[in-house]
Motif scaffolding. Structure first.
Motif, mmCIF file in Angstrom:
data_model
loop_
_atom_site.group_PDB
_atom_site.id
_atom_site.type_symbol
_atom_site.label_atom_id
_atom_site.label_comp_id
_atom_site.label_asym_id
_atom_site.label_seq_id
_atom_site.Cartn_x
_atom_site.Cartn_y
_atom_site.Cartn_z
ATOM 1 N N GLY A 174 0.824 -1.196 0.000
ATOM 2 C CA GLY A 174 0.000 0.000 0.000
ATOM 3 C C GLY A 174 0.862 1.250 0.000
ATOM 4 N N LEU A 175 1.896 1.250 0.853
ATOM 5 C CA LEU A 175 2.797 2.394 0.928
ATOM 6 C C LEU A 175 3.439 2.663 -0.430
ATOM 7 C CD1 LEU A 175 4.800 2.270 4.278
ATOM 8 C CD2 LEU A 175 3.420 4.130 3.336
ATOM 9 N N LEU A 176 3.909 1.568 -1.057
ATOM 10 C CA LEU A 176 4.574 1.703 -2.356
ATOM 11 C C LEU A 176 3.642 2.359 -3.370
ATOM 12 C CD1 LEU A 176 6.606 -1.592 -2.861
ATOM 13 C CD2 LEU A 176 7.454 0.769 -2.749
ATOM 14 N N VAL A 177 2.407 1.892 -3.370
ATOM 15 C CA VAL A 177 1.460 2.427 -4.355
ATOM 16 C C VAL A 177 1.228 3.910 -4.116
ATOM 17 C CG1 VAL A 177 -0.904 2.342 -5.160
ATOM 18 C CG2 VAL A 177 0.345 0.223 -4.763
ATOM 19 N N VAL A 178 1.013 4.256 -2.825
ATOM 20 C CA VAL A 178 0.785 5.670 -2.532
ATOM 21 C C VAL A 178 2.005 6.485 -2.943
ATOM 22 C CG1 VAL A 178 0.448 7.329 -0.691
ATOM 23 C CG2 VAL A 178 -0.826 5.190 -0.676
ATOM 24 N N GLY A 179 3.192 5.957 -2.631
ATOM 25 C CA GLY A 179 4.419 6.653 -3.026
ATOM 26 C C GLY A 179 4.455 6.893 -4.523
ATOM 27 N N ALA A 180 4.102 5.844 -5.291
ATOM 28 C CA ALA A 180 4.127 5.958 -6.760
ATOM 29 C C ALA A 180 3.169 7.053 -7.219
ATOM 30 C CB ALA A 180 3.743 4.626 -7.390
ATOM 31 N N ILE A 181 2.007 7.078 -6.613
ATOM 32 C CA ILE A 181 1.013 8.073 -7.031
ATOM 33 C C ILE A 181 1.524 9.479 -6.751
ATOM 34 C CG2 ILE A 181 -1.291 8.956 -6.514
ATOM 35 C CD1 ILE A 181 -2.147 6.053 -6.092
#
Ligand SMILES: Nc1ncnc2c1ncn2[C@@H]1O[C@H](COP(=O)(O)OP(=O)(O)OP(=O)(O)O)[C@@H](O)[C@H]1O
Ligand SMILES: Nc1ncnc2c1ncn2[C@@H]1O[C@H](COP(=O)(O)OP(=O)(O)OP(=O)(O)O)[C@@H](O)[C@H]1O
Ligand SMILES: [Mg+2]
Ligand SMILES: [Mg+2]
Lengths: 343, 251, 263, 251
Positions: free
Chosen positions: A291-298
């Motif tokens: 989840g963190l990774l995805v938010v970071g990517a966004i």
């Protein structure tokens, strides 16, 4: 319009993600070789030649002939392409064909394209060329009959691989999918063999120079004969074995660690990919990380977006400055006026 | 079949600043077929010359020599520069060759990419390339087709784009191989008007004697790899003996 | 054969049409991967993903049912997955007897079968949408930017260009064969199957030679315009702010799909 | 573009034993393009009729209907037999269709195999097939080419072989789509003489008005999917208003 009446183009959704990725890896490695080899071998003519040849394969797949009872046979082309263009160029040509069929016509999926290229492009070219190379220098009759066998085997190999991939993805049951795929393709392969042999004999008759001693196809390494022979042998041995004793194959796969929980219903290899989402504290942590990774990517993407905005402004003003009009070639007696155009 | 090689007794056009000189060009294909047996002629700045002759006369073969795609024996000079292996790329920018089949000439998916191909490969900066593409499309009246897909065009439109693909290289000599083949009368008329307007030296091979009569003051007749006549169109078209000897017909 | 029968691009004015092709290609692939990652029976996630497809249809101004109508092409392949209906152990739902064997459809089998179909069907729709809103030459540029080797992208560009020319040739060949496929009254017509296959092979050979010779002419045309082994292209695409925002938004949505699938 | 549909006021040829009757034929391509809007005409035994009209007029589309490759609304009768799905293959033996590009028609390695395709497909015994091939090659004056490779022939030769491939089926009606396109004057002359000699009813589409004038006593003019004129060549070629209205030119 649907242009490939062959059940070899696997659509997305039918292979598990692990198998899809595995096939992509194999395909990319082989294609990497193919790219570097053809760059060396064909020189500057390769681009138009291979480009038009892939269009040829695409178009030739539409030439059909009635067999009986409303069914018709036609060409797949992997063996033909590799025999006339050489193995590596043949592979690239088939790859382009399969990519366009998937991208433009949704004939075969995108995620599973690696598998489709492997099954229909790479293996077919390897067998086709390998067996043909094995009889280099023999009489025309020998060559043509070997090409016929090779064309048939290439289709069978593609079918076998497809069946195995479907089974490893828990999409089909081994004892049904193998005989079904091989049975259907034994007939399709016959059409492939007949058309390939006829096409090749046409070429031998009218432009023998294209298949002569200096042709690309004659320059392939002798090792191809072993590669092609080995794959052919595997197909010949494995097909009857797999269709009569699927349990045996199951056991082998289990021993090799392929099959964990065939019961779980989400595929033997799916077990490796998403096990931690099911239960346990590890899974919670993993999910949180993702989840963190995805938010970071966004967030990064939005940031890049803002940066791009300022860049475009700069770029536009940059273009407006008078750009170099120098050209070493402007020998023309009249020159079209050169206007600066904003991009 | 026997061919009468009538001696060329037409007045040759005079000129000083030659755009093209071909001297005693010989060529045989790798299979041994001798396609050119000593071809010589000149083109002057602003000339519009038709190249006629029966099938197999060697017209296309000659044209492929003029920008060094084929390499025979003999001398070729473009605007005073001899054609050699070293200045091939400079020569190719000066000689614009338009092939018969526009489908062979338009090999990119979009019109823009095709017209930009020449300038890009000359190594021009991006802004220049874009400017040249616009100017070339303007010259053939196809500016609005810039972003169209090539396969959506009609034959006549493809033909005009094919001409634009070489105009974008600012050639000093335009060479067209059978430009009017396969066009219907309307498209043919458009093409004729276009060629008439273009202020470039051109050499055009054709079987279309009406086109020759309307557009070209000068004709070169080839047969069996030789130039068999070279002179004013009016005189050559009057010479029925010459025409029939070389499989041609009065328009 | 008419010239644009193969074109899948659907000319419309929409911001999705104007998006950078890289964004569209990447989002499509991520969406398809997401489908593959969804567990069997994640009905809520499947439903939500379908809503996403519908929304994309709407935003592209293609009409709600555009991709739905064209998505049947993947159906025939479903046959290959039919065996999972019977092969996965579970509660028997329905049993029948065919060809001297007993077949029992289980609930687990049905669940898996339907899940496979839905995954495939969602993915196909997104792929259809991708080519409906992106001109194919732009898609090729996207592949270039995404680091596909130049040799492959140029082959694909040539394939796309000559696809139309060569399929036209094939249709004319087939038409010529068809118009001579006659029967004399009272005779058995058609010839043997081997002869027919040979004719098809001859046609393929004929097409090969014509294509080969065409590639020579194209090579000449390329050389005349300065080609010497290296291809240069102008890079017509540039990521705009909106492209980044849309990518971010799409990834967020797909992430929600994944979360919904695992609740 | 607006097209004046001039009323047909030319005398229609009279005839009793019709070879071909087309009545009110309509056709739209799958993409919705309406290519034929009610075409009607007759051909009589021995007629040689030219079909002219601008690009896109529907000439090729019409021809593809005459042996059932396309299927529009309307009635077609060949020698009194209505063209239906059931007698399609018999009709195809009666109507010989020669396409524009001979390369499409010649798909076998040797001339013999190509000319034999039709008779073989009809299921004739071998001796008959050979006899027919010989007769067809004789008719186009190409007997000595029997064992040559089609691929290596010139365009004019290919054209004649293409005609032989349908003559070998003994058609009662010969239909040629733009036979003279791409030929040089000599080959064109040979073709004209050949067509003049062949004692078969024929319908020939062409843009070549010189060919029309020389060879065909009767002309059918099509435009936008309609027959806009049908009558004697002499009268139609005099009518400049008609010609220019339909993108044609006086020879
Ligand atoms: N690649 C080749 N290899 C061998 N011979 C060739 C080749 N190309 C052309 N020829 C031969 O060279 C001669 C000249 O051909 P060329 O194409 O130059 O004629 P042309 O005047 O352009 O004819 P056309 O009017 O038909 O275009 C012909 O006899 C032809 O058969
Ligand atoms: N397969 C097709 N699908 C859709 N429209 C088509 C198709 N083939 C032809 N057409 C259209 O039908 C019309 C008639 O075409 P047709 O080829 O019959 O014209 P034609 O008179 O033969 O022209 P030409 O002189 O160029 O050969 C044209 O507008 C053409 O664009
Ligand atoms: Mg030529
Ligand atoms: Mg036509």
């Amino acid at each position: 319009m649907h242009f490939s009446p062959i059940p070899l183009h696997i659509p997305d959704g039918f292979l598990s993600i692990a198998i899809s990725i595995l096939c992509w890896v194999i395909t990319i490695v082989i294609l990497g070789f193919a790219v570097s080899k053809t760059n060396k071998a064909l020189g500057e003519k390769q681009v138009p030649l291979m480009g038009v040849m892939s269009a040829f394969i695409f178009a030739a797949q539409m030439i059909n002939f009635p067999i009986a009872g409303g069914t018709s046979g036609h060409l797949l082309g992997g063996a033909l392409a590799s025999v006339v263009l050489g193995p590596w160029a043949g592979m690239l040509v088939m790859t382009a064909v399969i990519a366009v069929q998937a991208l433009l016509f949704q004939d075969g999926g995108l995620l599973v394209m690696g598998a489709n290229i492997l099954n229909m492009g790479l293996v077919t070219a390897a067998i086709g060329y390998g067996l043909y190379r094995g009889v280099a220098g023999r009489s025309k009759v020998v060559k043509l009959s070997v090409v016929g066998v090779a064309a048939w085997l290439s289709v069978m190999a593609g079918a076998l691989l497809t069946a195995l991939q479907l089974w490893l993805s828990s999409t089909s049951q081994l004892e049904i999918v193998i005989p079904a795929m091989l049975g259907v393709h034994a007939v399709i392969g016959l059409g492939e063999a007949l058309v390939t042999v006829a096409a090749l004999s046409f070429i031998l008759q009218t432009r023998p120079d294209l298949l002569g001693e200096d042709s690309e196809s004659a320059k392939g390494s002798r090792n191809w004969a072993y590669v092609g022979g080995a794959i052919a042998l595997i197909v010949i041995l494995l097909s009857p074995l797999a269709s009569t004793d699927p349990d045996g194959l199951n056991r082998v796969a289990m021993d090799l660690g392929f099959i964990q929980t065939a019961q779980s219903g989400s595929g033997p290899l799916a077990g490796y990919v998403v096990p931690f989402f099911k239960s346990g504290p590890v899974s919670k942590i993993a999910a949180g990380l993702i989840g963190l990774l995805v938010v970071g990517a966004i967030v990064t993407l939005i940031g890049r977006g803002m940066k791009a905005k300022s860049q475009i402004v700069n770029h536009k003003s940059g273009l407006a400055t008078p750009s170099a009009t120098a050209s070493g070639y402007s020998t023309a007696n009249q020159k079209p006026q050169i206007k600066n155009r904003k991009s | 079949m026997p061919v009468t090689h009538i001696k060329n007794n037409f007045e040759m056009p005079e000129c000083d600043g030659d755009v093209l000189t071909v001297k005693d060009l010989h060529f045989s294909y790798p299979d041994g077929h001798a396609a050119l047996h000593g071809v010589s002629f000149n083109l002057c700045s602003g000339d519009k010359v038709a190249l006629v002759g029966p099938n197999g006369a060697g017209k296309s073969t000659l044209m492929l020599h003029l920008n060094g795609i084929l390499n025979g024996h003999g001398d070729i000079e473009i605007s005073g520069k001899p054609l050699t292996r070293n200045n091939l790329s400079v020569i190719r920018a000066m000689v614009g060759l338009v092939f018969q089949n526009p489908d062979d000439q338009l090999f990119s998916p979009t019109v823009f990419e095709d017209v930009a191909f020449g300038p890009l490969h000359m190594g021009l900066p991006e802004a220049d390339v874009r400017a040249r593409v616009d100017a070339a499309l303007e010259a053939v009246r196809m500016s609005s087709y810039r972003d169209r897909l090539s396969h959506h065009l009609s034959v006549g439109e493809k033909k005009r784009i094919a001409i634009a693909t070489v105009l974008s290289m600012n050639p000093s000599l335009l060479i067209l191989d059978e430009p009017s083949a396969g066009l219907d009368p309307r498209a043919r008329r458009t093409l004729i008007n276009l060629l008439r307007e273009l202020p470039i030296t051109m050499l055009v091979s054709t079987h279309d004697m009406v086109l020759v009569k309307e557009l070209f003051p000068r004709v070169i007749v080839m047969d069996e790899g030789r130039v068999v006549a070279d002179g004013s169109t009016r005189e050559i078209l009057e010479n029925e003996e010459l025409l029939t000897a070389h499989g041609l017909e009065k328009p | 054969m008419h010239f644009n029968a193969f074109d899948r691009y659907h000319e419309k004015e929409s911001f999705i049409h104007r998006l950078d092709p890289r964004v569209k290609a990447a989002v499509t692939v991520v969406f398809i991967i997401s489908n593959a990652l969804l567990p069997d029976g994640a009905w809520v996630a499947f439903g939500f993903a379908w809503l996403v497809v519908l929304l994309a249809n709407l935003l592209s101004r293609l009409g709600l049912g555009y991709t739905l109508k064209r998505s049947i092409i993947a159906l025939p392949f479903a046959l290959i997955a039919v065996t999972v209906l019977f092969s996965i152990p579970g509660k028997p739902l329905f049993a029948f007897h065919l060809f001297m064997s007993d077949f029992t459809i289980t609930d687990a089998g049905l669940l898996r079968f339907v899940s496979i179909l839905i995954r495939s069907w969602l993915s196909v729709q997104m792929a259809i949408l991708l080519v409906a809103v992106t001109r194919f030459p732009d898609l090729i540029h996207a592949l270039e930017h995404l680091k596909v080797p130049a040799i492959l992208t140029t082959i694909i560009a040539f394939l796309y260009r000559y696809l139309f020319v060569l399929t036209d040739e094939v249709f004319r060949l087939l038409r010529a064969r068809e118009s001579r496929s006659a029967a004399a009254a009272g005779n058995r017509s058609g010839g043997g199957v081997f002869w027919r296959a040979r004719v098809a092979g001859n046609m393929a050979g004929q097409l090969f030679l014509r294509s080969y010779e065409r590639s020579d002419r194209i090579y000449n045309a390329m050389m005349s315009r300065g080609y010497s082994g290296h291809l240069y292209t102008l890079n017509p695409h540039e990521m705009k702010p909106g492209d980044y925002y849309v990518t971010a938004f799409a990834i967020a949505i797909i992430f929600i799909v994944q979360v919904l699938g695992r609740l």
